[in-house]
Design an enzyme around this catalytic site. Structure first.
Site, short mmCIF file in Angstrom:
data_model
loop_
_atom_site.label_atom_id
_atom_site.label_comp_id
_atom_site.label_asym_id
_atom_site.label_seq_id
_atom_site.Cartn_x
_atom_site.Cartn_y
_atom_site.Cartn_z
N ARG A 20 -8.25 42.67 23.96
CA ARG A 20 -9.22 43.06 24.99
C ARG A 20 -8.64 44.11 25.92
O ARG A 20 -7.42 44.29 26.01
CB ARG A 20 -9.63 41.84 25.81
CG ARG A 20 -8.44 41.18 26.52
CD ARG A 20 -8.78 39.85 27.15
NE ARG A 20 -7.64 39.26 27.84
CZ ARG A 20 -6.71 38.53 27.25
NH1 ARG A 20 -6.77 38.26 25.97
NH2 ARG A 20 -5.70 38.04 27.96
N HIS B 283 4.49 33.16 12.42
CA HIS B 283 5.32 33.75 13.46
C HIS B 283 5.99 35.05 12.99
O HIS B 283 6.21 35.96 13.80
CB HIS B 283 6.35 32.74 13.95
CG HIS B 283 5.80 31.74 14.90
ND1 HIS B 283 5.67 31.98 16.25
CD2 HIS B 283 5.29 30.49 14.71
CE1 HIS B 283 5.13 30.94 16.85
NE2 HIS B 283 4.89 30.02 15.93
N HIS C 171 -12.58 27.31 12.83
CA HIS C 171 -12.31 25.88 12.62
C HIS C 171 -12.61 25.52 11.16
O HIS C 171 -13.76 25.27 10.80
CB HIS C 171 -13.20 25.02 13.53
CG HIS C 171 -12.90 25.15 14.99
ND1 HIS C 171 -11.78 24.61 15.57
CD2 HIS C 171 -13.59 25.75 15.99
CE1 HIS C 171 -11.78 24.87 16.87
NE2 HIS C 171 -12.86 25.57 17.15
N GLY D 280 -21.58 35.32 32.39
CA GLY D 280 -21.68 35.93 31.08
C GLY D 280 -22.61 35.15 30.16
O GLY D 280 -23.25 34.18 30.55
N SER E 156 -12.88 38.51 20.31
CA SER E 156 -12.27 37.18 20.40
C SER E 156 -12.77 36.34 19.24
O SER E 156 -13.97 36.40 18.89
CB SER E 156 -12.65 36.51 21.73
OG SER E 156 -12.03 35.24 21.84
N HIS F 192 -6.92 31.11 16.61
CA HIS F 192 -7.57 31.87 17.68
C HIS F 192 -6.87 33.22 17.79
O HIS F 192 -5.66 33.32 17.61
CB HIS F 192 -7.44 31.12 19.01
CG HIS F 192 -7.57 32.01 20.22
ND1 HIS F 192 -6.48 32.52 20.89
CD2 HIS F 192 -8.67 32.49 20.86
CE1 HIS F 192 -6.89 33.26 21.89
NE2 HIS F 192 -8.21 33.28 21.90
#
Length: 310
Positions: free
Chosen positions: A120, A155, A106, A269, A102, A116
């Site tokens: 997973r 996109h 910034h 976590g 992940s 982002h």
């Protein structure tokens, strides 16, 4: 191919290093590579995670990135947390494992968008020995100042990642992204979207894994050209102030809505890794609205409106 979690883990570790090395080239500063391990605690503990390991790669106060992280984690537990069984109640109480990469980056320059991405795999182990797996992930873009050519480029790269697997996937995953990255309490999207998918286990492990790999492999080509085009544009206090204000929406989404954050916290976590997505500086302002006709208003009027960019 049967369910092969070792192959997924190998791919994810290679992807993490590839992304980190490329972003280091852009920034000129090295990421801190923080390897961590959580030893087995055995069953019967309050935590649903019984063991885990990972590598959190962090860049702070870089030349381009104000803060960013690219994290790999592989965690296992003896009881599924509530966030993971919300759509699969039949798996409540099963042992499980989850692994993924992940990232959130910034940039300091307000004209360079935040991004982002996540890929997973989750696997539940049923008492009869059956392994129930599913993949998830995607990528999305959060600009502070909109550029149509950037939106089209991002996109298009997202679409390219899915084209080999059928003509219908991009439209489906784009719509899913628009709906998922939406702040219901503000009735506005977080950014301009991208693609998002979850619970992917059909038609088989091999195909689902290939889709995940293609999405991960297209991230750099989707984001880096935009970053390199915008990261040196001149800006002033006005643009910086608006960037920090809009970052507040990012924080609100991650802490209130994001399933990954909620899952990580529910399963006890590693907090530092879960919250590495937070920007270092943010502003909130009471009932603020951009002045009509300004570049800030254009973001709301043109870019924060779901549309087909490609």
């Amino acid at each position: 191919m049967s369910v092969n979690s070792a192959a997924v883990k190998e791919y994810l570790l290679e992807l993490q290093e590839l992304i980190v090395e490329r972003l280091e080239q852009v920034d000129g500063k090295k990421f801190i590579r923080d390897k961590w391990q959580r030893p087995s605690t055995g069953s019967g503990q309050a935590s649903s995670i019984t063991k885990g390991e990972g590598i959190s790669c962090i860049l702070e106060e870089g030349n381009v990135f104000e803060r960013g992280g690219v994290a790999f984690s592989h965690v296992q537990g003896d009881k599924m947390p509530a966030s993971a069984t919300a759509h699969r109640p039949e798996l409540a109480g099963c042992s499980w494992e989850a692994m993924g990469v992940s990232l959130v980056m910034h940039p300091r320059n307000p004209y360079a968008p935040t991004t982002h991405a996540n890929v997973r795999m989750f696997m539940a182990h049923k008492p009869d020995g059956e392994k129930v797996f599913w993949f998830g992930g995607g990528m999305d873009l959060t600009p502070y100042y909109g550029f149509e050519e950037d939106a089209v480029h991002f996109h298009q790269a997202c679409k390219n990642s899915l084209t080999p697997f059928g003509d219908d996937l991009h439209a489906k995953y784009k719509k899913w992204c628009d709906e998922y990255f939406f702040l219901k309490h503000r009735q506005e999207p977080r950014g301009i979207g991208g693609i998002f998918f979850d619970d992917l286990s059909v038609p088989d492990f091999e195909t689902a894994f290939a889709i995940q790999q293609s999405v991960g492999d297209h991230f750099l080509s989707a984001y880096v050209p935009i970053l390199e085009k915008r990261m040196d544009m001149p800006y002033g206090e006005r643009e910086r102030d608006f960037q920090l204000y809009r970052r507040g929406r990012y924080v609100e989404f991650n802490l209130v809505i994001d399933r990954g954050t909620i899952f990580g916290l529910q399963s006890n976590g590693r907090t530092e890794s879960i919250l590495l997505s937070m920007p270092p500086l943010v502003k909130w302002r009471y009932d603020w609205h951009p002045e009509a006709g300004t570049p800030e208003a254009v973001l709301y009027d043109k870019f924060l409106q779901p549309k087909d960019w490609v």
